[in-house]
Design a protein around this motif. Sequence first.
Motif, PDB file in Angstrom:
ATOM      1  N   ARG A  64     -29.441  15.853  12.991  1.00 20.80           N
ATOM      2  CA  ARG A  64     -29.996  15.975  11.642  1.00 20.80           C
ATOM      3  C   ARG A  64     -29.848  17.383  11.067  1.00 20.80           C
ATOM      4  O   ARG A  64     -30.370  17.682  10.009  1.00 20.80           O
ATOM      5  CB  ARG A  64     -31.462  15.562  11.654  1.00 20.80           C
ATOM      6  CG  ARG A  64     -31.629  14.064  11.936  1.00 20.80           C
ATOM      7  CD  ARG A  64     -33.081  13.651  11.937  1.00 20.80           C
ATOM      8  NE  ARG A  64     -33.233  12.213  12.046  1.00 20.80           N
ATOM      9  CZ  ARG A  64     -33.224  11.359  11.024  1.00 20.80           C
ATOM     10  NH1 ARG A  64     -33.075  11.826   9.793  1.00 20.80           N
ATOM     11  NH2 ARG A  64     -33.365  10.066  11.225  1.00 20.80           N
ATOM     12  N   HIS A  65     -29.137  18.260  11.796  1.00 19.89           N
ATOM     13  CA  HIS A  65     -28.887  19.612  11.288  1.00 19.89           C
ATOM     14  C   HIS A  65     -27.530  20.050  11.793  1.00 19.89           C
ATOM     15  O   HIS A  65     -27.118  19.698  12.906  1.00 19.89           O
ATOM     16  CB  HIS A  65     -29.969  20.583  11.767  1.00 19.89           C
ATOM     17  CG  HIS A  65     -29.896  21.926  11.100  1.00 19.89           C
ATOM     18  ND1 HIS A  65     -29.118  22.954  11.548  1.00 19.89           N
ATOM     19  CD2 HIS A  65     -30.511  22.391   9.981  1.00 19.89           C
ATOM     20  CE1 HIS A  65     -29.241  23.997  10.758  1.00 19.89           C
ATOM     21  NE2 HIS A  65     -30.091  23.686   9.783  1.00 19.89           N
ATOM     22  N   PHE A  66     -26.836  20.859  10.970  1.00 20.91           N
ATOM     23  CA  PHE A  66     -25.468  21.231  11.315  1.00 20.91           C
ATOM     24  C   PHE A  66     -25.384  22.259  12.437  1.00 20.91           C
ATOM     25  O   PHE A  66     -24.343  22.432  13.055  1.00 20.91           O
ATOM     26  CB  PHE A  66     -24.759  21.802  10.070  1.00 20.91           C
ATOM     27  CG  PHE A  66     -25.119  23.230   9.769  1.00 20.91           C
ATOM     28  CD1 PHE A  66     -24.362  24.275  10.281  1.00 20.91           C
ATOM     29  CD2 PHE A  66     -26.225  23.530   8.972  1.00 20.91           C
ATOM     30  CE1 PHE A  66     -24.700  25.586  10.011  1.00 20.91           C
ATOM     31  CE2 PHE A  66     -26.555  24.834   8.702  1.00 20.91           C
ATOM     32  CZ  PHE A  66     -25.802  25.876   9.209  1.00 20.91           C
ATOM     33  N   GLY A  67     -26.471  22.972  12.709  1.00 22.77           N
ATOM     34  CA  GLY A  67     -26.397  24.119  13.597  1.00 22.77           C
ATOM     35  C   GLY A  67     -26.216  23.765  15.062  1.00 22.77           C
ATOM     36  O   GLY A  67     -26.561  22.678  15.538  1.00 22.77           O
ATOM     37  N   TYR A  68     -25.695  24.793  15.821  1.00 25.17           N
ATOM     38  CA  TYR A  68     -25.517  24.698  17.274  1.00 25.17           C
ATOM     39  C   TYR A  68     -26.338  25.796  17.927  1.00 25.17           C
ATOM     40  O   TYR A  68     -26.664  26.823  17.304  1.00 25.17           O
ATOM     41  CB  TYR A  68     -24.043  24.863  17.657  1.00 25.17           C
ATOM     42  CG  TYR A  68     -23.151  23.764  17.129  1.00 25.17           C
ATOM     43  CD1 TYR A  68     -23.001  22.565  17.826  1.00 25.17           C
ATOM     44  CD2 TYR A  68     -22.437  23.941  15.941  1.00 25.17           C
ATOM     45  CE1 TYR A  68     -22.170  21.572  17.343  1.00 25.17           C
ATOM     46  CE2 TYR A  68     -21.597  22.948  15.456  1.00 25.17           C
ATOM     47  CZ  TYR A  68     -21.469  21.768  16.162  1.00 25.17           C
ATOM     48  OH  TYR A  68     -20.649  20.777  15.696  1.00 25.17           O
TER      49      TYR A  68
END
Length: 543
Positions: free
Chosen positions: A533-537
């Motif tokens: 649900r979020h683009f971050g890594y």
Amino acid sequence: MSFGFFNIPAPVNEPVKEYRPGSPEREAVKQAIATFRSQEADIPMYIGNEEIRTNQKVRLAPPHDHQHTLGYFHEGTAEHVNKAINAALSAKDAWAALPWEHRANIFLKAADLLAGPYRARINAATMLGQSKNAYQAEIDSACELIDFLRFNAKYMAEIYAQQPNSASGVWNRLEYRPLEGFVFALTPFNFTAIAGNLPAAPAMLGNTIVWKPAYTQVLSANVFMEVLKEAGLPDGVINLIYVDGPVAGDIIFNHADFAGIHFTGSTKVFQTIWGEIGANIHKYKSYPRIVGETGGKDFVLVHETADADEVAVGLVRGAFEYQGQKCSAASRAYIPSNLWSAVESKVKQFLSEVKMGGVEDFTNFVNAVIDERAFKKISAYIDEAKKSDQVEIVAGGNYDGSKGYFIEPTVIKVQDPAYRTMCEEIFGPVLSVYVYEPSYFDSIIKTVDQTSEYALTGSIFAKDRYIIERVSKALENAAGNFYINDKPTGAVVGQQPFGGARASGTNDKAGSALNLYRWLSARTIKETYVPPRHFGYPFLEAE
């Protein structure tokens, strides 16, 4: 509706019947021959749900008795090519959507029909139409065609079962779709099994087909269509047309929905087709699959340790069964001088026992070549050899086309390993022999590799295992099917997948799963159960 994973019945190679005097199979095929000879066949084209007859009828005659009329087939035009393409495209969606086990069942039933009630009929049609003796017809139009159908069904199931791994939270799947468009099957005269397999293999995988057989094979092609229809093949899946090659090619190779060609025939024709496809590549929805088995200049390399009697049998059977009209037929042999006298004597003895004539007489080992064109081409090679002071006719050399297109099994001994008949495909009962000194064996290996543009079949006769291993490596690119202490013919489905490279074709190995992959277009499906649900890594987080 319930579904399951289905296991195809384990295929076993169809037993070859012997046709001994008094056997049931001998009597059955004799009766079938008599039936064919007593009536004139009227053979239509099969397009969609229609049997099409035209005003242009082409006569069929046995090559060994060309004054007798077996019947006529109805030749088509460009109109029928277009009609066949439209029928194939119209049938495609329903056929591709049919569960694979139902497609398999149609061809498995066809195999059982060939093994049982149609066996004598398909063999008799091959014997009469293509001038094959009973045994050669049996191993071809019955056993090999049955094997293609049964083993291909098994290979299809095994391919569909091959699926990728899946990571946690993901399910990966592979769908094996048929090609987008229609497949063109262009088939030869010399093997009924090949002519049947070329349209049937891609059709089994959900493709729909336009099939154009060689005119000299129409009688047995028609019987195979009868079998397929009785087995329940839906209309439009395989459309059988009799149209002049350039007429068919001009339409098919310019059609946007052309998806591939399954071909067996001459190298020259295949190269022409490849060029046409290349020139039209911008017209197609997809890059077409090009699968072809073409010519051969198949070799027998004999080492000084070989057994002369075994070599002689391999040469006579390999070169002269079905009049040398097999793509795999032994056409050139390299024999050491220490064995030549014994090999020559035994070959002459065997050939003195060989009878030549019509297929109706079961004592005939050799029958006729396929047509007048082949007869003239082959006899011209023999005539040229007779005039050369560099060539000796060891056996045969005679021919007579008055009643049938008969050419004696001919053995030519040459002084030059680059003489024409050592290099060029003749496709007839002519074997060329070069006798070499055993000390020159290493250079002969190179000669074998470099003499011909082809690379279909070849064999080594030797007792020395080091020699066998060395030759196998040195000639790895010279033959797609390589035989050790055996003739270079007789590939069996499921045992020796068949095909060669170089000018002999694309080496896609009929009789194996390798060929079937060419008629499939895989789609990978990845399903993620809980998407992020979020683009971050994590690596983006600050220290």
